[in-house]
Structures are given as C-alpha cells and as structure tokens.
Scaffold this motif. Sequence first.
Motif, PDB file in Angstrom:
ATOM      1  N   ASN A 144       0.646  -1.259   0.034  1.00 44.61           N
ATOM      2  CA  ASN A 144      -0.027  -0.124  -0.056  1.00 44.61           C
ATOM      3  C   ASN A 144       0.830   1.278   0.030  1.00 44.61           C
ATOM      4  O   ASN A 144       1.970   1.421   0.641  1.00 44.61           O
ATOM      5  CB  ASN A 144      -0.813  -0.070   1.223  1.00 44.61           C
ATOM      6  N   TYR A 145       0.427   2.241  -0.687  1.00 45.94           N
ATOM      7  CA  TYR A 145       1.049   3.554  -0.863  1.00 45.94           C
ATOM      8  C   TYR A 145      -0.040   4.562  -0.618  1.00 45.94           C
ATOM      9  O   TYR A 145      -1.087   4.564  -0.675  1.00 45.94           O
ATOM     10  CB  TYR A 145       1.694   3.676  -2.146  1.00 45.94           C
ATOM     11  N   TYR A 146       0.581   5.815   0.320  1.00 44.94           N
ATOM     12  CA  TYR A 146      -0.344   6.885   0.659  1.00 44.94           C
ATOM     13  C   TYR A 146       0.306   8.057   0.256  1.00 44.94           C
ATOM     14  O   TYR A 146       1.484   8.415   0.286  1.00 44.94           O
ATOM     15  CB  TYR A 146      -0.631   6.739   2.236  1.00 44.94           C
ATOM     16  N   LEU A 147      -0.583   9.108  -0.031  1.00 40.44           N
ATOM     17  CA  LEU A 147      -0.204  10.436   0.078  1.00 40.44           C
ATOM     18  C   LEU A 147      -1.032  11.266   1.185  1.00 40.44           C
ATOM     19  O   LEU A 147      -2.403  10.980   1.280  1.00 40.44           O
ATOM     20  CB  LEU A 147      -0.653  11.117  -1.301  1.00 40.44           C
ATOM     21  N   VAL A 148      -0.446  12.057   2.072  1.00 41.57           N
ATOM     22  CA  VAL A 148      -1.009  12.665   3.038  1.00 41.57           C
ATOM     23  C   VAL A 148      -0.985  14.295   2.594  1.00 41.57           C
ATOM     24  O   VAL A 148       0.254  14.813   2.523  1.00 41.57           O
ATOM     25  CB  VAL A 148      -0.580  12.410   4.438  1.00 41.57           C
ATOM     26  N   ARG A 149      -2.194  14.929   2.639  1.00 49.41           N
ATOM     27  CA  ARG A 149      -2.023  16.460   2.504  1.00 49.41           C
ATOM     28  C   ARG A 149      -2.431  17.167   3.787  1.00 49.41           C
ATOM     29  O   ARG A 149      -3.529  16.858   4.542  1.00 49.41           O
ATOM     30  CB  ARG A 149      -3.205  16.729   1.508  1.00 49.41           C
ATOM     31  N   LEU A 155       2.789  18.126   1.315  1.00 53.06           N
ATOM     32  CA  LEU A 155       2.429  16.879   0.933  1.00 53.06           C
ATOM     33  C   LEU A 155       3.455  15.804   1.696  1.00 53.06           C
ATOM     34  O   LEU A 155       4.601  16.197   1.692  1.00 53.06           O
ATOM     35  CB  LEU A 155       2.710  16.687  -0.740  1.00 53.06           C
ATOM     36  N   GLU A 156       2.859  14.509   2.109  1.00 53.68           N
ATOM     37  CA  GLU A 156       3.972  13.663   2.272  1.00 53.68           C
ATOM     38  C   GLU A 156       3.373  12.366   1.754  1.00 53.68           C
ATOM     39  O   GLU A 156       2.075  12.024   1.692  1.00 53.68           O
ATOM     40  CB  GLU A 156       3.796  13.467   4.073  1.00 53.68           C
ATOM     41  N   MET A 189      -6.818  20.987   7.784  1.00 55.80           N
ATOM     42  CA  MET A 189      -7.310  19.993   6.934  1.00 55.80           C
ATOM     43  C   MET A 189      -6.379  18.937   6.651  1.00 55.80           C
ATOM     44  O   MET A 189      -5.409  19.243   5.904  1.00 55.80           O
ATOM     45  CB  MET A 189      -8.126  20.514   5.701  1.00 55.80           C
ATOM     46  N   ILE A 190      -6.682  17.777   7.075  1.00 56.06           N
ATOM     47  CA  ILE A 190      -5.810  16.487   6.780  1.00 56.06           C
ATOM     48  C   ILE A 190      -6.541  15.597   5.883  1.00 56.06           C
ATOM     49  O   ILE A 190      -7.665  15.018   6.184  1.00 56.06           O
ATOM     50  CB  ILE A 190      -5.603  15.841   8.136  1.00 56.06           C
ATOM     51  N   THR A 191      -5.862  15.349   4.791  1.00 55.13           N
ATOM     52  CA  THR A 191      -6.410  14.400   3.925  1.00 55.13           C
ATOM     53  C   THR A 191      -5.589  12.906   3.619  1.00 55.13           C
ATOM     54  O   THR A 191      -4.416  13.342   3.472  1.00 55.13           O
ATOM     55  CB  THR A 191      -6.880  14.940   2.390  1.00 55.13           C
ATOM     56  N   LEU A 192      -5.942  11.950   3.813  1.00 50.54           N
ATOM     57  CA  LEU A 192      -5.496  10.701   3.524  1.00 50.54           C
ATOM     58  C   LEU A 192      -5.835  10.227   2.399  1.00 50.54           C
ATOM     59  O   LEU A 192      -7.235  10.039   2.113  1.00 50.54           O
ATOM     60  CB  LEU A 192      -5.687   9.517   4.636  1.00 50.54           C
ATOM     61  N   VAL A 193      -4.817   9.698   1.386  1.00 51.69           N
ATOM     62  CA  VAL A 193      -5.250   9.346   0.141  1.00 51.69           C
ATOM     63  C   VAL A 193      -4.500   8.056  -0.234  1.00 51.69           C
ATOM     64  O   VAL A 193      -3.355   7.876   0.050  1.00 51.69           O
ATOM     65  CB  VAL A 193      -4.703  10.485  -1.106  1.00 51.69           C
ATOM     66  N   GLU A 245      -9.570   6.429  -3.177  1.00 53.03           N
ATOM     67  CA  GLU A 245     -10.559   6.829  -2.267  1.00 53.03           C
ATOM     68  C   GLU A 245      -9.690   7.585  -1.261  1.00 53.03           C
ATOM     69  O   GLU A 245      -8.491   7.402  -0.966  1.00 53.03           O
ATOM     70  CB  GLU A 245     -10.808   5.678  -1.597  1.00 53.03           C
ATOM     71  N   ILE A 246     -10.465   8.501  -0.619  1.00 61.95           N
ATOM     72  CA  ILE A 246      -9.597   9.488   0.230  1.00 61.95           C
ATOM     73  C   ILE A 246     -10.654   9.703   1.584  1.00 61.95           C
ATOM     74  O   ILE A 246     -11.769   9.472   1.679  1.00 61.95           O
ATOM     75  CB  ILE A 246      -9.461  11.009  -0.281  1.00 61.95           C
ATOM     76  N   GLN A 247     -10.008  10.362   2.601  1.00 63.52           N
ATOM     77  CA  GLN A 247     -10.604  10.632   3.750  1.00 63.52           C
ATOM     78  C   GLN A 247     -10.210  12.007   4.212  1.00 63.52           C
ATOM     79  O   GLN A 247      -9.091  11.913   4.440  1.00 63.52           O
ATOM     80  CB  GLN A 247     -10.545   9.650   4.743  1.00 63.52           C
ATOM     81  N   THR A 248     -11.004  12.967   4.432  1.00 60.86           N
ATOM     82  CA  THR A 248     -10.494  14.179   5.084  1.00 60.86           C
ATOM     83  C   THR A 248     -11.123  14.523   6.319  1.00 60.86           C
ATOM     84  O   THR A 248     -12.322  14.238   6.654  1.00 60.86           O
ATOM     85  CB  THR A 248     -11.126  15.203   3.935  1.00 60.86           C
ATOM     86  N   ILE A 249     -10.339  15.189   7.239  1.00 64.68           N
ATOM     87  CA  ILE A 249     -10.626  15.552   8.510  1.00 64.68           C
ATOM     88  C   ILE A 249     -10.329  16.830   8.674  1.00 64.68           C
ATOM     89  O   ILE A 249      -9.200  17.305   8.571  1.00 64.68           O
ATOM     90  CB  ILE A 249      -9.910  14.430   9.547  1.00 64.68           C
ATOM     91  N   ASN A 250     -10.949  17.633   9.255  1.00 71.96           N
ATOM     92  CA  ASN A 250     -10.593  19.058   9.887  1.00 71.96           C
ATOM     93  C   ASN A 250     -10.471  19.098  11.302  1.00 71.96           C
ATOM     94  O   ASN A 250     -11.510  18.651  12.197  1.00 71.96           O
ATOM     95  CB  ASN A 250     -11.895  19.939   9.379  1.00 71.96           C
TER      96      ASN A 250
END
Length: 281
Positions: free
Chosen positions: A162-167, A178-179, A215-219, A272-277
Amino acid sequence: MKKYSIALMFILIAMLVSCEDVIDVEVPTASPRLVVEASINWEKGTTGNNQTIKLSTSTPYFDTTIENAVTSATVKVTNVSTNTEYVFTNQNNGIYSITNFVPVIDDIYALEVVYNGETYTATETLKSVPEINMVEQSLEGGFDDDVLDVTIFFDDPADEENYYLVRFLEEGDSRLILETLSDEFVNGNEIDIFFEKDRDEEDDQEEFNPGDNVMITLVGISERFYNYSDLLIEQYDSGGDPFSTTPAEIKGNCINETNTDNYAFGFFRLSEIQTINYTFE
C-alpha cells in the motif's frame, strides 16, 4: 580628519552605485504542452459521482499573464472492467466535469483526452484507503517539544503493498504540505503521521496555536503515483539549495498516442480519500 573620512565615504557609495548593472538572462523557452490535472477523488461516505478534470497548457516560467486554459478538448474516462464510458462535460474554462461517475475499488480506468487533433491516454487503478482511527495533538510527537503538532493514526491492511499520500492544509494558508508513505516496513501495523510547523521569520510563518484549523486528507495511491509524487516533492523541497541536483522534467502517465514526442505533463490518478478538519485546543 573628519573631512577626509566623509569624502572617502561618498566615494565608496558612488563606486557601489556605479557597479549595479542590470543583467538580462536569456531563459530558454519551449512549445506549450498539454497539462492534465486528472485526480479522481472518492471521499469516504459519498457516492463519488461528482468529478472534475482540469486541462491547461504549460507557460514560460516567468510569464503570469498568458491565459492557458484548454477549452477545445474532449475528455472521456472508461471503466475497463465493465466497459462503462463516462463523458466529461466541457465547462469552457478548462474544467471538464461529470455528475454520474461510479467509482469501484480496484477497477481499472482509462482516460482519453483529444486535443488539437491528438489523442492522449492514461490508465490507472482506483486505490482504497483505510479509515483514520484517531487524530490527536501533542507537544511531543514532532521535532520540537515547545511546538504543537497533529498526528493521524490508521491501520495498514496486512499482506498487501500500500502507498499513501497525506495532505496538510492550514486554514488561511495557501501552502499545501504533502507527504508520501510506503508500507514496506510497517505492513499490517497501525501507522501514524504527524505534521508540525516551525516559526519562519522570513515568510511570517508561525507555529500552530490553539484555535488554528488544519485540513488533513489521507489518500490511497498507486506505486507509480507514489514514485511520481516523491520526485515532485524532492524537487520542490530542494529549491534554492545550491547543492541540490538540477531540476528535470517529470513525466506522468499520460501518453500522446498520436505524437509521442509531444507528451503531456500531469497525472491520471484515482483514489479513495478521507478528509478530517482538526482544530487545535
């Protein structure tokens, strides 16, 4: 003695002023290329039906006045697994949108863009993303124990790559952080990723304070997009470093089927993404 000192000071100032020559640097230019911003993001808890793709052309580095939106293309995405076609509507401003897209995890999708008589294609798989278990702030998770940081926690699926991008984006800040992350050494475990800001006097950046919102987004992303993003982030972070390597063009996955030499910039990605404020306390 004072008279000589004053005279010498004026001579030195005159010499410095006379040495200020304007140097015109000739910057090489290239023909405009198509730029494809095709990120299909399926937010958890939504249908994912509403999607947009942005098309533009590249511009000279120092030119900010050229209107570069592409308004004469056709855009189509096909679910290769079901042969379902999704035709995006031209909004005549460089944006192409659709309201009936159906995202399916692990299905393969193909992008087709026809522009100036040439056909550009790209193929990608829609990648899933785990649920974010928890978000917490602390003074101990980052590099500086006097600065607030925020950490997200999620469970990585076992027995698969699995590979992820975090914004990370702070409210009121235009700079997106970006990470990227691979589960190569943490497969099947709980993963935590933190974000911390240090004070920077040069651009008036302040550390996080109570009341700040981020705002944090896991991708979820593919391995190919992970490698592509790593190169982009590395070049951005090394900007201004005299010891860094010379920046080079980074090609995405968009291929010009008509003329391979006239390749496009950008990437076709489905996630698919999940965003949390999160608001600091």
